[in-house]
Design an enzyme around this catalytic site. Structure first.
Site, PDB file in Angstrom:
ATOM      1  N   LYS A   1     -50.430 -57.041  69.133  1.00 28.39           N
ATOM      2  CA  LYS A   1     -50.440 -57.526  67.744  1.00 28.39           C
ATOM      3  C   LYS A   1     -50.309 -56.384  66.753  1.00 28.39           C
ATOM      4  CE  LYS A   1     -52.553 -62.036  68.107  1.00 28.39           C
ATOM      5  NZ  LYS A   1     -53.672 -62.906  67.770  1.00 28.39           N
TER       6      LYS A   1
ATOM      7  N   LYS B   1     -45.335 -66.433  77.538  1.00 31.46           N
ATOM      8  CA  LYS B   1     -46.278 -67.557  77.508  1.00 31.46           C
ATOM      9  C   LYS B   1     -46.052 -68.410  76.255  1.00 31.46           C
ATOM     10  CE  LYS B   1     -50.076 -65.899  74.918  1.00 31.46           C
ATOM     11  NZ  LYS B   1     -51.356 -65.934  74.439  1.00 31.46           N
TER      12      LYS B   1
ATOM     13  N   LYS C   1     -48.663 -70.015  69.933  1.00 36.42           N
ATOM     14  CA  LYS C   1     -48.566 -70.545  68.565  1.00 36.42           C
ATOM     15  C   LYS C   1     -47.719 -69.640  67.684  1.00 36.42           C
ATOM     16  CE  LYS C   1     -53.165 -72.680  68.514  1.00 36.42           C
ATOM     17  NZ  LYS C   1     -54.572 -72.342  68.212  1.00 36.42           N
TER      18      LYS C   1
HETATM   19  P1  AMP Z   1     -55.495 -69.741  70.833  1.00 28.98           P
HETATM   20  O1  AMP Z   1     -54.400 -70.681  70.540  1.00 28.98           O
HETATM   21  O2  AMP Z   1     -55.045 -68.330  70.970  1.00 28.98           O
HETATM   22  O3  AMP Z   1     -56.698 -69.909  69.967  1.00 28.98           O
HETATM   23  O4  AMP Z   1     -55.975 -70.118  72.308  1.00 28.98           O
HETATM   24  C1  AMP Z   1     -56.871 -71.166  72.589  1.00 28.98           C
HETATM   25  C2  AMP Z   1     -57.107 -71.281  74.068  1.00 28.98           C
HETATM   26  O5  AMP Z   1     -55.880 -71.689  74.725  1.00 28.98           O
HETATM   27  C3  AMP Z   1     -57.523 -69.963  74.740  1.00 28.98           C
HETATM   28  O6  AMP Z   1     -58.498 -70.249  75.739  1.00 28.98           O
HETATM   29  C4  AMP Z   1     -56.244 -69.474  75.361  1.00 28.98           C
HETATM   30  O7  AMP Z   1     -56.494 -68.653  76.481  1.00 28.98           O
HETATM   31  C5  AMP Z   1     -55.563 -70.785  75.775  1.00 28.98           C
HETATM   32  N1  AMP Z   1     -54.090 -70.632  75.825  1.00 28.98           N
HETATM   33  C6  AMP Z   1     -53.288 -70.206  74.814  1.00 28.98           C
HETATM   34  N2  AMP Z   1     -51.995 -70.196  75.203  1.00 28.98           N
HETATM   35  C7  AMP Z   1     -51.976 -70.623  76.496  1.00 28.98           C
HETATM   36  C8  AMP Z   1     -50.936 -70.844  77.459  1.00 28.98           C
HETATM   37  N3  AMP Z   1     -49.657 -70.600  77.166  1.00 28.98           N
HETATM   38  N4  AMP Z   1     -51.284 -71.300  78.682  1.00 28.98           N
HETATM   39  C9  AMP Z   1     -52.588 -71.546  78.988  1.00 28.98           C
HETATM   40  N5  AMP Z   1     -53.614 -71.366  78.134  1.00 28.98           N
HETATM   41  C10 AMP Z   1     -53.325 -70.908  76.900  1.00 28.98           C
END
Ligand code: AMP
Ligand code: TRP
Length: 323
Positions: A110, A191, A194
């Site tokens: 980041k 991956k 968002k």
């Molecule tokens: P965030 O959107 O970064 O707040 O992530 C929320 C949760 O979703 C966290 O536990 C991340 O590890 C999980 N997560 C985010 N992207 C992925 C993905 N592509 N595959 C699996 N888990 C994910």
């Protein structure tokens, strides 16, 4: 067992968030004491728009509830409403090695993108450790990208315990065996994230968009619907998604699509997703009309979280000689 996890209120939830994290939350709340937080203080560590943030916090609450978090079983609350998170983060920063923070992959990635990264981004994992330790959580369900932050939380817990006496359980990570890293539909080497919306399939996506995105998803030049992460990352990702939403093992799906081409496999996956995601869409629409209820859930959640947070802080202050 006590469980803690958080999700940032930054835009819509995608199926990676659901499969990697939220679906685990929904299962865990049946058998453990679960605390889930909308971590708004983490969301402000990168440039953001304040008007959008407050809308996103409410939206995240709706999405959590629509995806199966049950406020009768779990505590759901907004991180910044409980001031103990930031207080504990400061205290924990005094036992966190700076070298460890500088080594975090997420920080490195980041800060490279941002060029003028702020101290909050570097300290992000300390705040995350504070979220978890404040509630003395024993286990933390997350996707694979958060594993390194969890390792740091363990380091911090051990450092605190050895310096000030046994206080925090050293939390373990709960990862899904499959689905802990869902890849982007338009690039199976990255991956689903968002921050790259074009590769996301959102949990509340409308049927037309689901069809379009799945049919346009990037696969390889081969013909066989077969799980092979090395040679067929795109098809393997789609098979993982299909398997997790249908409850059918990948082997069974390979057999089912033995004589199919990619296009009919994708068509069938799109149909599966349209059916599987329908209840989420319906529940979200309903919750959007019940704003008072959603706000009350957050208020009650914060009230319950506060009791635990205040008790941990009293103990921490006393142990650190601040009482
Ligand atoms: P965030 O959107 O970064 O707040 O992530 C929320 C949760 O979703 C966290 O536990 C991340 O590890 C999980 N997560 C985010 N992207 C992925 C993905 N592509 N595959 C699996 N888990 C994910
Ligand atoms: N850093 C996590 C993410 O981006 C969100 C998060 C904040 C979290 N605090 C947490 C996850 C505590 C688990 C436990 O996904």
């Amino acid at each position: 067992m006590r469980i803690f996890s958080g999700i940032q209120p930054t835009g819509q939830i995608h199926i990676g968030n659901y499969l990697g994290a939220i679906s685990q939350f929904v299962q865990l709340q049946e058998k453990a004491e679960c605390i889930f937080s909308i971590v708004d203080l983490h969301a402000i560590t990168v440039p953001y728009n304040p008007q959008e943030l407050s809308k996103n916090i409410f939206d995240a609450a709706v999405c959590y509830l629509a995806s199966g978090i049950d406020p009768e079983k779990s505590i759901l609350f907004v991180q910044s409403w409980i001031k103990e998170h930031t207080e504990l983060a400061w205290l924990l920063s005094t036992v966190t090695p700076t070298g460890d923070l500088l080594r975090m992959t997420q920080y490195k990635e980041k800060s490279k993108q941002l060029r003028d990264a702020k101290a909050g981004l570097l300290n992000y994992p300390i705040l995350m450790a504070s979220d978890i330790l404040l509630y003395k959580a024993e286990a933390v369900p997350v996707g694979q990208d958060q594993k390194q932050h969890l390792e740091l939380t363990r380091t911090v817990a051990k450092a605190f315990n050895s310096r000030f006496g046994e206080t925090f359980p050293v939390p373990r990570v709960i990862l899904r065996e499959s689905g802990d890293k869902i890849m982007a539909l338009n690039n199976p080497k990255k991956k689903m994230s968002k921050t790259a919306p074009s590769g996301c399939l959102y949990l509340f996506e409308e049927p037309e968009a689901i069809k379009k995105k799945v049919m346009a998803s990037v696969t390889d030049s081969g013909k066989k619907v077969k799980y092979d992460l090395e040679k067929k990352p795109g098809i393997s990702n789609l098979l993982t998604i299909y398997s997790l939403f249908s409850g059918k093992p990948i082997k069974e799906l390979e057999k089912k699509f033995k004589n199919s081409n990619y296009s009919s496999f994708k068509k069938s996956l799109a149909e599966q997703l349209i059916v599987s995601l329908e209840p989420f869409r319906r529940k979200k629409k309903e919750l959007l009309t019940r704003e008072v209820y959603v706000r009350e859930v957050l208020r009650q959640g914060a009230k319950r979280a506060k009791v635990i947070a205040a008790s941990t802080m009293a103990e921490v202050r006393q142990k650190m000689g601040l009482a």
